[in-house]
Design an enzyme around this catalytic site. Sequence first.
Site, short mmCIF file in Angstrom:
data_model
loop_
_atom_site.label_atom_id
_atom_site.label_comp_id
_atom_site.label_asym_id
_atom_site.label_seq_id
_atom_site.Cartn_x
_atom_site.Cartn_y
_atom_site.Cartn_z
N PRO A 196 0.66 -1.30 0.08
CA PRO A 196 -0.09 -0.01 0.02
C PRO A 196 0.88 1.26 0.14
CG PRO A 196 -0.51 -1.36 1.74
CD PRO A 196 0.56 -2.00 1.15
N GLU A 226 3.05 -8.32 8.89
CA GLU A 226 2.84 -6.85 8.96
C GLU A 226 3.82 -6.05 7.79
OE1 GLU A 226 0.75 -5.46 11.19
OE2 GLU A 226 0.19 -7.55 11.42
N ARG A 273 -3.19 -8.52 -20.81
CA ARG A 273 -4.39 -8.30 -21.79
C ARG A 273 -4.06 -7.27 -22.76
NH1 ARG A 273 -7.36 -4.11 -21.22
NH2 ARG A 273 -9.17 -4.86 -22.08
N ASP A 289 -10.24 0.14 -25.68
CA ASP A 289 -10.90 0.10 -24.38
C ASP A 289 -10.80 1.51 -23.79
OD1 ASP A 289 -11.02 -2.44 -24.41
OD2 ASP A 289 -9.12 -2.92 -23.18
N1 4GY Z 1 -3.20 -2.17 -1.53
N2 4GY Z 1 -1.61 -2.77 -3.09
C1 4GY Z 1 -1.43 -3.84 -1.13
C2 4GY Z 1 -1.65 -4.49 0.29
C3 4GY Z 1 -0.82 -6.12 1.76
C4 4GY Z 1 1.11 -6.56 4.83
C5 4GY Z 1 2.54 -5.77 2.99
C6 4GY Z 1 -2.14 -2.91 -1.86
O1 4GY Z 1 -0.65 -3.64 -3.09
N3 4GY Z 1 -0.42 -4.38 -1.98
O2 4GY Z 1 -2.59 -4.11 0.80
N4 4GY Z 1 -0.94 -5.62 0.45
C7 4GY Z 1 0.10 -5.89 2.77
C8 4GY Z 1 -0.25 -6.80 3.90
C9 4GY Z 1 2.43 -6.72 4.15
C10 4GY Z 1 1.41 -5.97 2.07
#
Ligand code: 4GY
Length: 262
Positions: free
Chosen positions: A88, A115, A153, A168
């Site tokens: 994230p 984590e 794709r 698209d």
């Molecule tokens: N959103 N985009 C994501 C995610 C899970 C703990 C690091 C996201 O790409 N990955 O939420 N990944 C986390 C869980 C460790 C990744």
Amino acid sequence: MNFIVLTIFPQMFDAFWDHGIIKRAIDQHLITATALNIRDFASGKHRVTDDRPYGGGCGMVMKPEPLVGALRAAQKKLPGAKTVLLTPQGRVFNQSTAREFREYDGLVLVCGRYEGVDERVCQSVIDFEISTGDYILTGGELPAMVIIDAVTRLIPGALGAEDSAEKDSFSDGLLEHAQYTRPQEFEGQAVPSVLLSGNHQEIEKWRLESSLIRTFLKRRDLLEDKRLNNQEIDILSKWCSDIDKIIRAQSSRGTGSLPGAQ
Ligand code: 4GY
């Protein structure tokens, strides 16, 4: 394009490789796709892939050695591949990122769990940190599938003969036009008659209008970012003047409700 996914849950990908466009792309040798189990690169009897965080606190952190072991194995199979960590905290993935990734010969997608991943791994062996959106999942496996799907794709031939990814949504910065199929009337709602007319020029114009109005109503941000061509400007100008006529017709009714009217 060659994909290798590094994950502690490789079986999650079995169904993904085995269906639809992805399966066909593999069968036609347009892509190769493998999931490597990070646990296979962990040492000791229990092949542990996580450990407690330095500094304390709850949850576990992915150990660096198994992950880097898996990464080295992947890079041996795909020399020159780019490494992508799904997190994230990464740059948010979009259609432009998909187009950018299509140009690479190989992608190694690293799926975090627990984590997160030991920071030294991110610093030393990761080319891109990518997020599929602002939410927290339990692991990077679903985002890895999202990226593989969106990139595959775009590979010429992956969608089949007449289907073109360039037609698209997003390829021209607009949402896709409305679509209809049989029956001609469904629950009292008819298909727009222009689509039955056989007049391909009129149909194309209707589809462009449909794309423009849908983008305006649903995703105004996309329209604000877009460079419009003359035909698109003409269509939007026509709406503006049509709406303007409706509003001006109100003032002659003496309602006095127009802004600035006495
Ligand atoms: N959103 N985009 C994501 C995610 C899970 C703990 C690091 C996201 O790409 N990955 O939420 N990944 C986390 C869980 C460790 C990744």
